[in-house]
Design a protein around this motif. Structure first.
Motif, PDB file in Angstrom:
ATOM      1  N   ASP A 173     -25.013 -65.132 -65.261  1.00  0.00           N
ATOM      2  CA  ASP A 173     -25.757 -66.070 -66.099  1.00  0.00           C
ATOM      3  C   ASP A 173     -25.144 -66.124 -67.495  1.00  0.00           C
ATOM      4  N   CYS A 210     -29.097 -75.282 -65.678  1.00  0.00           N
ATOM      5  CA  CYS A 210     -30.437 -75.167 -65.113  1.00  0.00           C
ATOM      6  C   CYS A 210     -30.348 -75.071 -63.586  1.00  0.00           C
ATOM      7  N   GLU A 211     -31.420 -74.640 -62.951  1.00  0.00           N
ATOM      8  CA  GLU A 211     -31.392 -74.399 -61.506  1.00  0.00           C
ATOM      9  C   GLU A 211     -30.953 -75.611 -60.679  1.00  0.00           C
ATOM     10  N   ALA A 238     -33.563 -71.648 -55.297  1.00  0.00           N
ATOM     11  CA  ALA A 238     -33.433 -70.491 -56.184  1.00  0.00           C
ATOM     12  C   ALA A 238     -32.346 -69.548 -55.685  1.00  0.00           C
ATOM     13  N   ALA A 297     -28.864 -71.120 -56.442  1.00  0.00           N
ATOM     14  CA  ALA A 297     -28.553 -71.036 -57.866  1.00  0.00           C
ATOM     15  C   ALA A 297     -28.124 -69.616 -58.232  1.00  0.00           C
ATOM     16  N   ASP A 298     -28.828 -68.634 -57.683  1.00  0.00           N
ATOM     17  CA  ASP A 298     -28.485 -67.232 -57.940  1.00  0.00           C
ATOM     18  C   ASP A 298     -27.089 -66.901 -57.406  1.00  0.00           C
TER      19      ASP A 298
END
Length: 263
Positions: free
Chosen positions: A79, A111-112, A144, A147-148
């Motif tokens: 991140d 952003c996601e 989610a 994205a991770d």
């Protein structure tokens, strides 16, 4: 009193298998990762980092791996790496954009939903290592999770090959989307206009306040934006900033109409 003939009770030791610190993947999975590296033009020196970037906690639990062999720690650092690399790119690309606008634009990129789109473009979902339960409930396509995984992959690339290789990867798969205006909608009109002018290499723009009238408590300003010395748009507002924003909005419309006529 006679002594008991029975020996004291002893607790049976429970066998606890050691957690593995190695991600062992099958030949088919290894081939998938090899094809993926070839596709993106990056070869990992430490493939364990690559495998870990795509390893969900459900897979770790199911295969009795060490608890820290999933991608959550990589996601944490990824991140920060992503924010740094995107920040540097925007800082260099938009020298006239304010700190506030740069922050807003960066937020839209990291952003996601945006990260999910980046992951889907590269078919990250097909590579994720999941436990059976997570697989059955559709985890492979969960936003989610994707994205991770994208953040984890960026971190793995950074740890294995360094920051410049991360830039090279983003230059292929993320920066072109920024250049194409995919995130322009989060900018104000002046920033949008500046982005279009830079993207299309049209030249330089200037804002000029052409008129100011009305009493002090109710002023009205007129502004025009000029492209290479030629009028591009005119706007009116209650402040100079508002007038310039309206002029930029008009200029964007004029450029759009001009491009439609030429196409």
């Amino acid at each position: 009193m006679s002594k008991s003939k029975h020996s004291p009770k002893t607790r049976a030791r429970r066998y606890k298998p050691k957690h593995s610190r190695q991600l062992v993947v099958g030949d088919a999975t290894r081939s998938q990762f090899a094809a993926f590296q070839e596709e993106i033009g990056v070869s990992f020196e430490n493939e364990q980092l690559l495998f870990q970037a795509f390893t969900h906690s459900s897979y770790v639990n199911e295969h009795r791996l060490h608890p820290q062999m999933d991608n959550e720690r990589l996601e944490f650092l990824g991140d920060a790496v992503l924010e740094l690399t995107i920040s540097r790119y925007l800082y260099e690309k938009y020298p006239n954009m304010s700190e506030g606008q740069l922050t807003k634009l960066r937020a839209a990129i990291v952003c996601e939903p945006s990260l999910v789109q980046f992951a889907n473009d590269l078919n990250f979902g097909h590579l994720v290592l999941l436990g059976k339960g997570e697989e059955m409930t559709g985890g492979r396509m969960r936003p989610a999770l994707l994205a991770d995984v994208f953040e984890s992959f960026v971190c793995a690339l950074y740890l294995d090959r360094g920051l410049e290789v991360v830039f090279e990867f983003l230059e292929k798969f993320v920066y072109p989307k920024i250049n194409a205006g995919a995130f322009s909608h989060v900018m104000d009109y002046k920033s949008q206009l500046q982005e279009v002018i830079q993207r299309e290499g049209l030249g330089g723009i200037d804002y000029v306040i052409t008129d100011e009238k009305g009493p002090a408590h109710n002023r009205e300003f007129s502004s025009k934006v000029m492209l290479n010395g030629n009028d591009l748009g005119v706007g009116i507002g209650r402040s100079k900033k508002e007038a310039e924003q309206m002029a930029a909005q008009k200029a964007l419309l004029n450029l759009k109409e001009r491009n439609e006529k030429e196409s």
